[in-house]
Scaffold this motif. Structure first.
Motif, short mmCIF file in Angstrom:
data_model
loop_
_atom_site.label_atom_id
_atom_site.label_comp_id
_atom_site.label_asym_id
_atom_site.label_seq_id
_atom_site.Cartn_x
_atom_site.Cartn_y
_atom_site.Cartn_z
N GLU A 65 0.84 -1.20 0.00
CA GLU A 65 0.00 0.00 0.00
C GLU A 65 0.88 1.25 0.00
N ARG A 66 1.95 1.21 0.82
CA ARG A 66 2.87 2.35 0.91
C ARG A 66 3.56 2.57 -0.45
N ALA A 67 3.98 1.48 -1.06
CA ALA A 67 4.67 1.58 -2.35
C ALA A 67 3.72 2.13 -3.42
N GLU B 8 -15.54 -5.37 -12.98
CA GLU B 8 -15.92 -4.32 -12.02
C GLU B 8 -14.71 -3.91 -11.16
N ILE B 9 -13.96 -4.91 -10.70
CA ILE B 9 -12.77 -4.61 -9.88
C ILE B 9 -11.78 -3.77 -10.68
N VAL B 10 -11.54 -4.18 -11.92
CA VAL B 10 -10.58 -3.46 -12.75
C VAL B 10 -11.05 -2.02 -12.96
N ALA B 11 -12.33 -1.87 -13.25
CA ALA B 11 -12.86 -0.51 -13.48
C ALA B 11 -12.68 0.35 -12.23
N ARG B 12 -12.96 -0.24 -11.07
CA ARG B 12 -12.81 0.52 -9.80
C ARG B 12 -11.34 0.86 -9.56
N CYS B 13 -10.44 -0.09 -9.83
CA CYS B 13 -9.00 0.18 -9.64
C CYS B 13 -8.57 1.32 -10.55
N ARG B 14 -9.02 1.26 -11.80
CA ARG B 14 -8.62 2.30 -12.76
C ARG B 14 -9.14 3.66 -12.33
N ALA B 15 -10.26 3.65 -11.61
CA ALA B 15 -10.83 4.93 -11.15
C ALA B 15 -10.14 5.40 -9.86
N ASP B 19 -9.62 0.46 -2.24
CA ASP B 19 -10.23 -0.76 -1.68
C ASP B 19 -10.33 -1.85 -2.74
N ALA B 20 -10.59 -1.43 -3.97
CA ALA B 20 -10.73 -2.42 -5.05
C ALA B 20 -9.40 -3.14 -5.27
N PHE B 21 -8.29 -2.38 -5.20
CA PHE B 21 -6.99 -3.04 -5.41
C PHE B 21 -6.68 -3.96 -4.24
N TYR B 25 -5.80 -7.83 -4.44
CA TYR B 25 -4.61 -8.38 -3.77
C TYR B 25 -5.01 -9.56 -2.89
N ARG B 26 -6.03 -9.36 -2.05
CA ARG B 26 -6.41 -10.43 -1.09
C ARG B 26 -6.86 -11.69 -1.82
N ARG B 27 -7.48 -11.52 -2.98
CA ARG B 27 -7.95 -12.68 -3.74
C ARG B 27 -6.80 -13.50 -4.32
#
Lengths: 261, 178
Positions: A65-67, B8-15, B19-21, B25-27
């Motif tokens: 997250e920091r990176a 949906e996750i990708v769209a949210r990350c791009r925005a 939390d989406a990223f 990550y957790r997945r």
């Protein structure tokens, strides 16, 4: 005649040449040792295919997250600064990788030091023990003092090498980015570094006079650690200043001043 | 193909939704971390690689077209990153990886009384020399055939076979000592 090892391996994988398969099967019916090899190879492959996933350490997400935040801040910089920022990040990453190796070695050196001190203390108490008292560790002979001392010196040299490499990497970064500091901060950093360098010289001088001195060895490692920590603070400060985070930079500078007082 | 959830996750990350990223990550972190640890042969290096891979995924998410599932895309990214890492390390330490020949035969061993435990195998894999470990992990653990493993490692198919053979011979000895 036994099939060769490569054939047994391929047979275990069911990929052996069809022309050899029948022959190997007939051999296996009669040969216990080849049958055992095939069974073991198959078991290794079977267990390998069912190995479980490992969870990464909890800190991994915090680090990432920091990176990411740092990366996002970099993206907002103009192209020129972004390129120099990427070079800066790569150099920091390289220095930190070096330090993680160094940390492991330093821990090993500390352990050897502690063991050697423990051995010396045990020897001391054994020497003080009355002749009639039974030895508690009669079945476990302690290592010869000369061997233990040599091992300590070797570990110390190795840790010293890695500290020096990490320090060199961090110093290069700090020197290249000196221009971001105001004169007062630069002076504080120089003063703190000079104090630590002086302490390192003194520890080295003490070790030259008495190479097996445990306090001198300990003090050299501690001084190296202090120098790495100061250089890490310096790099963190450069980071905050480049991001324009005045509050973060002020916190680090105040910490530097306290250490220097 | 990408699922609606991936999209949906990708769209949210791009925005810019952090939390989406984190969800992404957790997945996928456990699978990538496991691959990285096994390919590198140590948990410390695996942790560094995990961070570098996800940072790269974050930077490259814009180029994700959705032709494959998001998990497959990240896995390929991770595999390439791990291979780059082991190749560059091998280039630096080539001499250290050529020490296996003494163990590459199936000498008779006392039969094992218990089945191989997964943890023992994990530890033994870490002790394999780089080339043999990489081929073994790709072939026996990750399930690539020799042709695919060879292409990924940049070696001949026959070399992949012989590296897996060397790995198994060495593992057999390491596990036999239990």
């Amino acid at each position: 005649m036994h099939p060769n090892d490569a054939e047994l391996n391929e047979y275990a994988d069911a990929s052996v040449d069809a022309s050899r398969r029948g022959e190997i099967e007939r051999h296996l019916e009669a040969c216990t040792s080849c049958r055992q090899v095939v069974a073991e190879l198959r078991e290794i492959a079977r267990v390998a295919a069912t190995l479980e996933l490992r969870d990464p350490p909890v800190r991994s997400w915090t680090r990432l997250e920091r990176a990411i935040k740092l990366d996002a801040a970099t993206e907002r910089l103009p192209q020129n600064s972004r390129n120099s920022r990427r070079t800066f990040d790569l150099r920091v990453q390289r220095a930190l990788r070096e330090m993680s190796v160094m940390g492991r070695l330093a821990a090993a050196a500390a352990l050897v030091l502690a063991t050697a001190v423990g051995v010396q203390m045990m020897r001391g108490s054994a020497a003080r023990r009355p002749a009639s008292a039974p030895a508690a560790t009669a079945t476990a002979p302690a290592p010869a003092p000369a061997a233990a001392a040599q091992s300590v010196e070797a570990e110390l040299r190795q840790a010293e090498d890695h500290y020096e490499k990490a320090i060199q990497g961090l110093e290069q970064i700090a020197n290249a980015e000196q221009s971001v500091f105001d004169p007062r901060t630069a002076a504080t950093l120089q003063k703190n570094l000079a104090v630590i360098d002086q302490a390192i010289s003194e520890s080295r001088a003490a070790l030259r006079t008495e190479p097996a001195s445990e306090p001198a060895q300990q003090s050299l490692l501690e001084n190296f650690k202090a120098k790495v920590a100061l250089l890490q603070d310096t790099v963190a400060l450069i980071n905050e200043m480049r991001k324009g985070n005045e509050a973060g930079a002020a916190r680090i500078v105040s910490g530097l001043k306290q250490k220097g007082d | 193909m990408t699922t609606a959830d991936d999209a949906e996750i990708v769209a949210r990350c791009r925005a810019g939704d952090a939390d989406a990223f984190e969800t992404l990550y957790r997945r996928h972190a456990a699978r990538i971390y496991t691959l990285a640890c096994r390919m590198a042969g140590s948990a410390e290096d695996g942790e560094d690689l995990l961070q570098e891979i996800f940072l790269q995924a974050y930077r490259k998410l814009g180029s994700f077209k959705g032709d494959a599932a998001l998990g497959t895309w990240i896995y390929r990214l991770a595999l390439n990153h791990c291979l780059d890492y082991v190749r560059s390390r091998r280039a630096k330490m080539s001499k250290l990886t050529e020490t296996l020949d003494a163990d590459t035969s199936f000498e008779p061993l006392a039969p094992r009384e218990t089945p191989i435990a997964r943890l023992d195998l994990e530890r033994a894999i870490e002790r394999l020399p780089d080339g043999a470990r990489e081929a073994f992990v790709l072939h026996d653990v990750e399930g690539f055939d020799h042709k695919e493993a060879a292409a990924l490692l940049g070696i001949a198919e026959g070399t992949s076979k012989s590296q897996v053979f060397k790995a198994r011979a060495k593992l057999r000895v390491l596990l036999g000592k239990k």
